[in-house]
Design a protein around this motif. Structure first.
Motif, short mmCIF file in Angstrom:
data_model
loop_
_atom_site.label_atom_id
_atom_site.label_comp_id
_atom_site.label_asym_id
_atom_site.label_seq_id
_atom_site.Cartn_x
_atom_site.Cartn_y
_atom_site.Cartn_z
N CYS A 212 -9.32 -4.02 30.05
CA CYS A 212 -8.61 -3.58 31.26
C CYS A 212 -7.21 -4.15 31.34
N SER A 213 -6.96 -5.24 30.62
CA SER A 213 -5.65 -5.87 30.69
C SER A 213 -5.44 -6.78 29.49
N ARG B 151 -4.72 -9.84 29.75
CA ARG B 151 -5.40 -11.10 30.11
C ARG B 151 -6.84 -11.08 29.60
N CYS B 152 -7.53 -9.99 29.84
CA CYS B 152 -8.92 -9.87 29.36
C CYS B 152 -8.98 -9.85 27.84
#
Length: 113
Positions: A6-7, A9-10
């Motif tokens: 999803c990002s 960061r993930c």
């Protein structure tokens, strides 16, 4: 198999976990938290006091086993004391927060048990 995230960061979090699991970075060191950094700083004065007591001019290579073990004890004790003190301070703060929230709830008798 194709992964979708999803990002970034993930994706980064997944990558760090997988890297550790498959052992690509066996020597990886986890960055210390702000609380751990503060505890390290708290250990500096006791460390300096100990080194001064046995002679600042002595190179570390000249320390005997007893001296090194005492140095470790001084640093670990100061580090742990700071961590305990900080955790207790945070526990008091969290308790006050939750007691205040509980007291605002309808039908509350107030206070935690």
């Amino acid at each position: 198999m194709r992964w979708q995230f999803c990002s970034m960061r993930c994706l980064d979090a997944f990558s760090r976990v997988m890297t550790r699991l498959i052992g690509l970075q066996e020597d990886a060191v986890v960055d210390p938290t702000d609380m751990e950094i503060a505890a390290m700083h708290a250990a500096l004065a006791p460390l300096g006091d100990y080194v001064a007591s046995i002679g600042m001019e002595r190179p570390l290579a000249d320390y005997g086993k007893k001296d090194v073990l005492r140095l470790i004890e001084v640093v670990v004790d100061a580090y742990q004391a700071h961590m305990i003190e900080e955790h207790e301070r945070l526990a008091v703060k969290e308790r006050a927060y939750f007691e205040a929230r509980l007291s605002r709830q309808p039908g509350s008798s107030g206070g935690l048990r």
